[in-house]
Motif scaffolding. Sequence first.
Motif, PDB file in Angstrom:
ATOM      1  N   ASP A   1       0.805  -1.217   0.000  1.00 18.38           N
ATOM      2  CA  ASP A   1       0.000   0.000   0.000  1.00 18.38           C
ATOM      3  C   ASP A   1       0.844   1.277   0.000  1.00 18.38           C
ATOM      4  N   GLY A   2       1.944   1.236  -0.769  1.00 23.47           N
ATOM      5  CA  GLY A   2       2.733   2.456  -0.937  1.00 23.47           C
ATOM      6  C   GLY A   2       3.642   2.806   0.221  1.00 23.47           C
ATOM      7  N   LEU A   3       3.594   2.014   1.297  1.00 23.59           N
ATOM      8  CA  LEU A   3       4.413   2.367   2.465  1.00 23.59           C
ATOM      9  C   LEU A   3       5.910   2.289   2.166  1.00 23.59           C
ATOM     10  N   ARG A   4       6.302   1.252   1.390  1.00 21.48           N
ATOM     11  CA  ARG A   4       7.732   1.086   1.081  1.00 21.48           C
ATOM     12  C   ARG A   4       8.334   2.354   0.462  1.00 21.48           C
ATOM     13  N   ASP A   5       7.549   3.036  -0.379  1.00 21.90           N
ATOM     14  CA  ASP A   5       8.066   4.237  -1.052  1.00 21.90           C
ATOM     15  C   ASP A   5       8.369   5.371  -0.084  1.00 21.90           C
ATOM     16  N   LYS A   6       7.753   5.316   1.088  1.00 19.29           N
ATOM     17  CA  LYS A   6       7.979   6.387   2.063  1.00 19.29           C
ATOM     18  C   LYS A   6       9.146   6.041   2.993  1.00 19.29           C
ATOM     19  N   LEU A   7       9.722   4.849   2.787  1.00 18.88           N
ATOM     20  CA  LEU A   7      10.798   4.408   3.681  1.00 18.88           C
ATOM     21  C   LEU A   7      12.142   4.397   2.954  1.00 18.88           C
ATOM     22  N   THR A   8      13.203   4.622   3.702  1.00 20.45           N
ATOM     23  CA  THR A   8      14.555   4.551   3.138  1.00 20.45           C
ATOM     24  C   THR A   8      15.094   3.134   3.340  1.00 20.45           C
ATOM     25  N   PRO A   9      16.179   2.781   2.645  1.00 26.56           N
ATOM     26  CA  PRO A   9      16.797   1.473   2.923  1.00 26.56           C
ATOM     27  C   PRO A   9      17.161   1.321   4.401  1.00 26.56           C
ATOM     28  N   GLU A  10      17.571   2.410   5.037  1.00 29.91           N
ATOM     29  CA  GLU A  10      17.902   2.338   6.474  1.00 29.91           C
ATOM     30  C   GLU A  10      16.685   1.936   7.303  1.00 29.91           C
TER      31      GLU A  10
END
Length: 372
Positions: free
Chosen positions: A103-112
């Motif tokens: 649900d798009g959450l990954r795009d708001k997160l950095t690799p860290e």
Amino acid sequence: QTIVKQSPKHIIATQIIQLLDDYTNPFFDVIQLDVVSEGHALFYVGSRIFQDQDFQSSLGTNERVFRHFMGKIENGYERGNTYHNSIHAADVMHCLFYLITRDGLRDKLTPEDVFSCVIAAAAHDYMHPGFTNAFLIASKNPLALRYNDQSVLEHFHAASLYEIFQMPEYDILDGLEKDQRLYIREMVISMILATDMAYHFEWLSKFKNKVSTNSLNFDNQNDKKLVLNMALKCSDVNNLTKPPAISRMWTQLIMDEFFKQGDQEKARGMPISMFMDRNSTDIPKCQLGFIDYIVLPLYESWHAYSNAVKGHIDNLLANKAHWKSVAESGNPVPRIQIPVVQVSPLRFLEHHNSKVLRGATQFSRKSTNYYK
Ligand code: 8BR
Ligand code: ZN
Ligand code: ZN
């Protein structure tokens, strides 16, 4: 015609590949993966995510060191615990990765951020002794003394994790910049400490408030932390959101661990904790209470935030109906067969690890003749 000779090692590797092909399924059965991999579900789920997210490129983390680290963490989980063992850690990691990549959450997160989640999930019950905080405090366990009765286990899990990072051969944060290391440390510690159920309702109301006022802002690290803490909390109790056949195994495993504590309490002349007396505990009632007061409200709050747990809530309701019908029948809860895994040394599969993990999907297509 050539005769294909397959040693058990090869058969295991092939089966792991086939299972991991389905690992993006939210109801992936980590218990089965653990059986097939001879006790290494945590290692394989972690390594699969590492490759999927390509942390070697994005963070410069050495994959060999990461695998070494996963093996070390896995080994620190007590197999004698029926519930708080490395399968639970693998299950939690799997669920958490699902939640933060939908649900798009990954795009708001950095690799860290994602790496922090992997580390926190892997270590969130590291070295768990199979007893609750209340028991450690009441029995004046050295851990309770060390942590002043405050989130005793959770402090222990997080601190023990960071002790591992002191050893260069396990230090997956080695190649990172100082501020990245500090960021990950802050996130990981926050997430692990948030799994203490003593603060459950505090976290839940904070989260619900932010969601209902639409005021979560990921430029603010505290908001991001809140969301990831909640994601780990959801994952920690995800077993009741699994399809009933899988969920019932987890319930049996946690109740068995509770009863072991109850036995200890009895033997020491301590009062037996609620739901821990094997002779009088009403298991359906315990699970119904846990669903109604904890898991359902928690998943409903996540559902209000993200569109990824509709199936989880359906399963919760199916499990609720199951325990209700057992309660109404008045019959004792039937024991179910759960395979007991003989853990093989991780080295046993070492030559195959990299092949197994390098793009499992692609590899499995070729796997028919690979082992000739
Ligand atoms: P931990 O995994 O950090 O211990 O947190 C989950 C806690 O919730 C358990 O220790 C237990 O006290 C409670 N619990 C109950 Br009651 N039923 C549970 C279930 N089916 N699955 C997970 N936790 C459960
Ligand atoms: Zn815990
Ligand atoms: Zn846990």
